[in-house]
Design a protein around this motif. Structure first.
Motif, mmCIF file in Angstrom:
data_model
loop_
_atom_site.group_PDB
_atom_site.id
_atom_site.type_symbol
_atom_site.label_atom_id
_atom_site.label_comp_id
_atom_site.label_asym_id
_atom_site.label_seq_id
_atom_site.Cartn_x
_atom_site.Cartn_y
_atom_site.Cartn_z
ATOM 1 N N GLU A 1 0.955 -1.235 0.128
ATOM 2 C CA GLU A 1 0.132 -0.028 0.021
ATOM 3 C C GLU A 1 0.952 1.202 -0.095
ATOM 4 O OE1 GLU A 1 -3.265 2.425 -0.121
ATOM 5 O OE2 GLU A 1 -2.893 0.097 -0.355
ATOM 6 N N ALA A 2 1.896 1.231 0.686
ATOM 7 C CA ALA A 2 2.849 2.377 0.629
ATOM 8 C C ALA A 2 3.505 2.598 -0.539
ATOM 9 C CB ALA A 2 3.837 2.331 2.006
ATOM 10 N N ARG A 3 3.811 1.367 -1.368
ATOM 11 C CA ARG A 3 4.547 1.518 -2.605
ATOM 12 C C ARG A 3 3.387 2.237 -3.750
ATOM 13 N NH1 ARG A 3 6.319 -3.951 -1.280
ATOM 14 N NH2 ARG A 3 8.599 -3.838 -1.152
ATOM 15 N N ARG A 4 2.185 1.788 -3.415
ATOM 16 C CA ARG A 4 1.108 2.367 -4.358
ATOM 17 C C ARG A 4 0.888 3.921 -4.122
ATOM 18 N NH1 ARG A 4 -1.298 -2.906 -4.018
ATOM 19 N NH2 ARG A 4 -2.062 -2.340 -2.079
ATOM 20 N N LEU A 5 1.057 4.211 -2.906
ATOM 21 C CA LEU A 5 1.053 5.646 -2.311
ATOM 22 C C LEU A 5 2.319 6.290 -3.082
ATOM 23 C CD1 LEU A 5 -0.544 5.632 1.193
ATOM 24 C CD2 LEU A 5 -1.529 6.345 -0.887
ATOM 25 N N ALA A 6 3.453 5.876 -2.688
ATOM 26 C CA ALA A 6 4.780 6.458 -3.203
ATOM 27 C C ALA A 6 4.655 6.687 -4.819
ATOM 28 C CB ALA A 6 5.809 5.657 -2.916
ATOM 29 N N VAL A 7 4.166 5.876 -5.508
ATOM 30 C CA VAL A 7 4.222 5.958 -7.084
ATOM 31 C C VAL A 7 3.047 6.920 -7.512
ATOM 32 C CG1 VAL A 7 3.370 4.757 -9.259
ATOM 33 C CG2 VAL A 7 4.728 3.830 -7.551
ATOM 34 N N ARG A 8 1.883 6.950 -6.992
ATOM 35 C CA ARG A 8 0.876 7.911 -7.058
ATOM 36 C C ARG A 8 1.682 9.365 -6.818
ATOM 37 N NH1 ARG A 8 -3.239 4.449 -5.389
ATOM 38 N NH2 ARG A 8 -3.476 5.282 -2.929
ATOM 39 N N GLY B 1 -0.196 1.066 20.236
ATOM 40 C CA GLY B 1 -0.379 2.388 19.351
ATOM 41 C C GLY B 1 -0.459 1.948 17.784
ATOM 42 N N GLU B 2 0.591 2.771 17.114
ATOM 43 C CA GLU B 2 0.419 2.565 15.431
ATOM 44 C C GLU B 2 1.864 2.350 14.974
ATOM 45 O OE1 GLU B 2 -3.580 3.760 13.598
ATOM 46 O OE2 GLU B 2 -2.066 5.114 13.753
ATOM 47 N N LEU B 3 2.103 1.765 13.985
ATOM 48 C CA LEU B 3 3.489 1.792 13.155
ATOM 49 C C LEU B 3 3.328 2.552 11.950
ATOM 50 C CD1 LEU B 3 4.409 -2.058 13.758
ATOM 51 C CD2 LEU B 3 4.978 -0.362 15.168
ATOM 52 N N SER B 4 4.389 3.033 11.576
ATOM 53 C CA SER B 4 4.622 3.700 10.408
ATOM 54 C C SER B 4 5.447 2.903 9.384
ATOM 55 C CB SER B 4 5.119 5.235 10.408
ATOM 56 O OG SER B 4 4.398 6.058 11.322
ATOM 57 N N ILE B 5 5.078 2.638 8.333
ATOM 58 C CA ILE B 5 5.577 1.917 7.079
ATOM 59 C C ILE B 5 5.764 2.790 6.078
ATOM 60 C CG2 ILE B 5 5.700 0.066 5.576
ATOM 61 C CD1 ILE B 5 3.543 -0.090 8.643
ATOM 62 N N ARG B 6 7.046 3.124 5.742
ATOM 63 C CA ARG B 6 7.322 4.096 4.585
ATOM 64 C C ARG B 6 8.179 3.451 3.307
ATOM 65 N NH1 ARG B 6 9.534 10.569 5.156
ATOM 66 N NH2 ARG B 6 10.786 10.467 3.201
ATOM 67 N N ILE B 7 7.758 3.938 2.195
ATOM 68 C CA ILE B 7 8.556 3.352 0.829
ATOM 69 C C ILE B 7 9.187 4.863 0.379
ATOM 70 C CG2 ILE B 7 8.400 2.323 -1.051
ATOM 71 C CD1 ILE B 7 8.392 0.216 1.044
ATOM 72 N N ASP B 8 10.576 4.810 0.224
ATOM 73 C CA ASP B 8 10.954 6.073 -0.812
ATOM 74 C C ASP B 8 10.993 5.344 -2.368
ATOM 75 O OD1 ASP B 8 11.378 7.948 1.461
ATOM 76 O OD2 ASP B 8 11.907 6.203 2.362
ATOM 77 N N ILE B 9 10.664 6.031 -3.155
ATOM 78 C CA ILE B 9 11.385 5.881 -4.345
ATOM 79 C C ILE B 9 11.773 7.015 -5.168
ATOM 80 C CG2 ILE B 9 9.293 4.201 -4.576
ATOM 81 C CD1 ILE B 9 7.717 6.136 -6.131
ATOM 82 N N THR B 10 12.471 6.765 -6.075
ATOM 83 C CA THR B 10 13.338 7.829 -7.152
ATOM 84 C C THR B 10 12.928 7.330 -8.448
ATOM 85 O OG1 THR B 10 14.999 8.219 -5.455
ATOM 86 C CG2 THR B 10 15.283 8.988 -7.971
ATOM 87 N N GLY B 11 12.442 8.422 -9.467
ATOM 88 C CA GLY B 11 12.112 7.970 -10.808
ATOM 89 C C GLY B 11 12.836 9.039 -11.497
ATOM 90 N N VAL B 12 13.096 8.706 -12.720
ATOM 91 C CA VAL B 12 13.660 9.456 -13.813
ATOM 92 C C VAL B 12 12.633 9.558 -15.053
ATOM 93 C CG1 VAL B 12 15.541 9.961 -15.461
ATOM 94 C CG2 VAL B 12 15.959 9.116 -13.205
ATOM 95 N N TYR B 13 12.142 10.649 -15.427
ATOM 96 C CA TYR B 13 11.015 10.684 -16.370
ATOM 97 C C TYR B 13 11.632 11.719 -17.548
ATOM 98 C CZ TYR B 13 7.371 9.694 -13.271
ATOM 99 O OH TYR B 13 6.373 8.867 -12.453
ATOM 100 N N ASP B 14 11.289 10.999 -19.089
ATOM 101 C CA ASP B 14 11.573 11.784 -20.105
ATOM 102 C C ASP B 14 10.723 12.762 -20.052
ATOM 103 O OD1 ASP B 14 13.899 10.267 -21.003
ATOM 104 O OD2 ASP B 14 12.534 8.672 -21.912
ATOM 105 N N LEU B 15 11.351 13.963 -20.863
ATOM 106 C CA LEU B 15 10.385 15.161 -21.090
ATOM 107 C C LEU B 15 10.425 15.158 -22.587
ATOM 108 C CD1 LEU B 15 11.632 17.818 -18.618
ATOM 109 C CD2 LEU B 15 9.433 16.727 -18.507
ATOM 110 N N ALA B 16 9.227 15.428 -23.299
ATOM 111 C CA ALA B 16 9.086 15.375 -24.501
ATOM 112 C C ALA B 16 9.541 16.776 -25.258
ATOM 113 C CB ALA B 16 7.456 15.145 -25.183
ATOM 114 N N ARG B 17 10.178 16.780 -26.658
ATOM 115 C CA ARG B 17 10.515 18.167 -26.872
ATOM 116 C C ARG B 17 9.432 18.853 -27.340
ATOM 117 N NH1 ARG B 17 15.857 18.762 -27.857
ATOM 118 N NH2 ARG B 17 17.179 16.893 -27.416
#
Length: 253
Positions: free
Chosen positions: A174-181, A237-253
């Motif tokens: 679920e954290a991955r889906r949120l990170a991608v969005r 209590g509650e636990l926090s689960i965090r996923i960090d992502i880095t992405g490279v996108y092309d930009l059109a000319r």
């Protein structure tokens, strides 16, 4: 053809020029000389962005670390007293419904104890035996009563308690889906601000994820005069689960 990446900073945003394309063109030389090679470099702009997704989850297990410490005049006596009390502790754990596979000895130590007086050599006082155990509790309703039971059986040191998840995969996904969005939204925002159409994603990398909570101090030992019907209160209590992502996108000319 050779590709490589070069980082640019634009308006406080990390931009990557990425994928510079080198094209070699051969032209004939007069008088039969060797062909002249001309290289044309074309840059394809790109966005290098990061985002994260974080979810909260209620723990479904706990881990308690505790120990039995005994002192005696001889090493053998210290170990014998420790073994007797630890046997009582193990029996208390079984009565509390803790499976043997969820109990692990995490440390066993025997050390000489000295008294120190200034300007005098150390004087041997005796020996200390220390036996430490880590217990996994799969029913959080039993955490407080289990801590009280082992204290009553002879435990005189409680190192701490930590809460965790038996299976963190659902929370991580679920954290991955949120990170991608979040990454997609950020890329669209920068594309719009730059006035440049967003291309496809070139690469995606991940970091973070579920990590067991470090033990927190737990003061479970109670005075024996307290109400026998009251157990040590424990809040998961509650636990926090965090996923960090880095992405490279092309930009059109």
């Amino acid at each position: 053809m050779k590709n490589f990446s070069r980082a640019l900073v634009l308006g406080g945003v990390m931009m990557a020029s990425g994928l510079m394309t080198t094209t070699a063109i051969a032209q004939s030389q007069p008088n039969g000389g060797a062909p002249l090679t001309i290289q044309a470099v074309t840059e394809r702009p790109s966005l290098n962005l990061s985002a994260y997704g974080e979810v909260k989850a209620v723990p479904d297990m706990a881990t308690i670390s505790f120990g039995v410490v005994t002192e005696a005049a001889t090493a053998a006596e210290a170990m014998q007293q420790n073994a007797t009390r630890m046997t009582q502790v193990m029996a208390a754990l079984r009565r509390a419904g803790i499976s043997e596979r969820d109990v692990q000895t995490s440390g066993l130590n025997l050390s000489a104890q000295y008294d120190y007086v200034q300007n005098e050599p150390p004087k041997l006082r005796g020996y200390q035996a220390n036996n430490r155990v880590t217990v996994i509790i799969n029913d959080l309703d039993r955490v407080g009563t289990t801590a009280d039971a082992v204290v009553a059986a002879g435990v005189n040191q409680i190192d701490g308690i930590s809460f965790g998840l038996k299976d963190p995969s659902a929370a991580e996904n679920e954290a991955r889906r949120l990170a991608v969005r979040n990454l997609q939204a950020k890329a669209a925002l920068y594309s719009d601000a730059l006035g440049t159409p967003l291309g496809s994603i070139r690469s995606l990398s991940e970091g973070g994820g579920y990590a067991p909570q470090p033990p927190m101090p737990m003061y479970a030992a109670r005075a024996m005069s307290m109400d026998a019907g009251a157990s040590t209160p424990v809040a998961a209590g509650e636990l926090s689960i965090r996923i960090d992502i880095t992405g490279v996108y092309d930009l059109a000319r």
